[in-house]
Motif scaffolding. Structure first.
Motif, mmCIF file in Angstrom:
data_model
loop_
_atom_site.group_PDB
_atom_site.id
_atom_site.type_symbol
_atom_site.label_atom_id
_atom_site.label_comp_id
_atom_site.label_asym_id
_atom_site.label_seq_id
_atom_site.Cartn_x
_atom_site.Cartn_y
_atom_site.Cartn_z
ATOM 1 N N ALA A 103 -2.186 8.594 -20.593
ATOM 2 C CA ALA A 103 -3.067 7.973 -19.702
ATOM 3 C C ALA A 103 -4.445 8.425 -19.973
ATOM 4 C CB ALA A 103 -2.823 8.517 -18.327
ATOM 5 N N ALA A 158 5.513 7.189 -16.128
ATOM 6 C CA ALA A 158 4.685 8.266 -15.617
ATOM 7 C C ALA A 158 3.607 8.896 -16.833
ATOM 8 C CB ALA A 158 5.689 9.578 -15.323
ATOM 9 N N CYS A 161 0.494 7.960 -16.320
ATOM 10 C CA CYS A 161 -0.422 8.045 -15.162
ATOM 11 C C CYS A 161 -0.812 9.632 -15.275
ATOM 12 C CB CYS A 161 0.832 8.431 -13.935
ATOM 13 S SG CYS A 161 1.333 6.712 -13.434
ATOM 14 N N PHE A 165 0.305 11.757 -9.158
ATOM 15 C CA PHE A 165 -0.072 10.333 -9.043
ATOM 16 C C PHE A 165 0.652 9.752 -7.725
ATOM 17 C CE2 PHE A 165 3.527 10.905 -11.867
ATOM 18 C CZ PHE A 165 4.721 10.181 -11.217
ATOM 19 N N GLU A 169 -0.036 3.883 -7.761
ATOM 20 C CA GLU A 169 -0.489 4.194 -9.111
ATOM 21 C C GLU A 169 0.617 3.900 -10.117
ATOM 22 O OE1 GLU A 169 -4.082 7.447 -8.207
ATOM 23 O OE2 GLU A 169 -2.335 7.986 -8.713
ATOM 24 N N LEU A 170 1.757 4.525 -9.643
ATOM 25 C CA LEU A 170 2.995 4.161 -10.561
ATOM 26 C C LEU A 170 3.362 2.653 -10.707
ATOM 27 C CD1 LEU A 170 5.077 5.738 -12.291
ATOM 28 C CD2 LEU A 170 6.339 5.530 -10.166
ATOM 29 N N HIS A 172 1.458 0.383 -10.257
ATOM 30 C CA HIS A 172 0.331 -0.474 -11.166
ATOM 31 C C HIS A 172 0.743 -0.397 -12.537
ATOM 32 C CE1 HIS A 172 -3.231 -2.185 -12.126
ATOM 33 N NE2 HIS A 172 -3.812 -0.999 -12.792
ATOM 34 N N VAL A 173 1.217 0.666 -13.076
ATOM 35 C CA VAL A 173 1.547 0.834 -14.416
ATOM 36 C C VAL A 173 2.722 -0.146 -14.707
ATOM 37 C CG1 VAL A 173 2.686 2.160 -16.117
ATOM 38 C CG2 VAL A 173 0.896 3.236 -14.873
ATOM 39 N N GLU A 208 -7.486 6.280 -3.454
ATOM 40 C CA GLU A 208 -7.164 4.797 -3.399
ATOM 41 C C GLU A 208 -7.918 4.107 -2.281
ATOM 42 O OE1 GLU A 208 -2.992 4.580 -3.444
ATOM 43 O OE2 GLU A 208 -2.834 5.306 -5.535
ATOM 44 N N ARG A 217 4.905 14.102 -9.015
ATOM 45 C CA ARG A 217 4.692 14.247 -10.298
ATOM 46 C C ARG A 217 6.186 13.764 -10.588
ATOM 47 N NH1 ARG A 217 5.490 19.698 -8.202
ATOM 48 N NH2 ARG A 217 2.985 20.104 -8.656
#
Length: 230
Positions: A103, A158, A161, A165, A169-170, A172-173, A208, A217
């Motif tokens: 990331a 992860a 990220c 996170f 956000e995860l 979105h990956v 966000e 984590r």
């Protein structure tokens, strides 16, 4: 070849499929070749195996030379070997490809034998009109499919990220790497109920916008059960 004859000379190289998420896209690190063959054409970073190197050491060295970062910042694993007789017009060359994921990778700096280095969207490299040097389009395609597949049954997402996170956000990956839109509530339920996938940090963030979101984590599990299927 008759017994006792000399074995043909074969060079060994390492090539790197370095992937990150930038500008809402899955992007790959590319270098513009500064010399023949394929001068001026984009390629994956890589180079020849040095006499005193093992393959993982060569991959880590090339990664550092192209990004300025040590391999401990990356998820780095061997992808596959490629040895078609005509893959390199200079000589018979076998390459061992590695995939590296991380990331927040910096803007790359071109090495001594490259004219330029930059991140480029995977979709444009594989589906556009940019023809990569050597057989690097096939290697890139294999690396992208490896990443997409491993997101299903390992916590590899992860790696894209930050160390802490949010679930969004995860998600979105997964959406960027898979190229799809996921239902937020369904995704949240799956990842938080998958034993060993996520560990709550006890902290929250408002980066966000809106209400504070819990920070996680990655956990210690190596395999996701059940898997998160595309």
């Amino acid at each position: 070849m008759a017994p006792g004859d000399a074995h043909p000379s074969v060079a060994v190289t390492v090539d790197l499929v370095v992937l990150t998420v930038r500008s809402e896209q899955l992007q790959a690190l590319t270098v513009q070749r500064g010399e023949a063959p394929y001068a001026g054409r984009w390629a994956l970073p890589g180079g020849f195996l040095q006499p005193d190197e093992d393959l993982p050491d060569a991959a880590a060295r090339e990664l550092h030379e192209e990004t300025g970062l040590s391999s401990d910042r990356f998820h780095l694993e061997q992808l596959a070997s490629y040895g078609a007789p005509d893959r390199d017009p200079r000589m018979r060359t076998v390459t061992v490809a590695y995939i590296a994921l991380a990331a927040d990778l910096p803007v790359p700096t071109a090495g001594t034998d490259a004219a330029d280095a930059r991140w480029q969207p995977v979709s444009e490299l594989l589906e556009g009109d940019r023809e990569l040097a050597f057989d690097h389009a096939a290697i890139l395609a294999d690396g992208v499919e490896r990443a997409r597949s491993k997101l299903e049954y390992t916590p590899l997402a992860a790696a894209f990220c930050p160390s802490e996170f949010t679930v969004s956000e995860l998600r979105h990956v997964y959406e960027v790497v898979w190229g799809t839109v996921l239902d937020p509530r369904n995704f949240h339920r799956k990842v938080t109920r998958t034993e060993g996938f996520l560990e709550p940090t006890g902290d929250t963030t408002t980066r966000e916008g809106g209400r504070p979101a819990r920070l996680y984590r990655v956990g210690t599990v190596a395999q996701l059960h059940p898997p998160l299927l595309r």
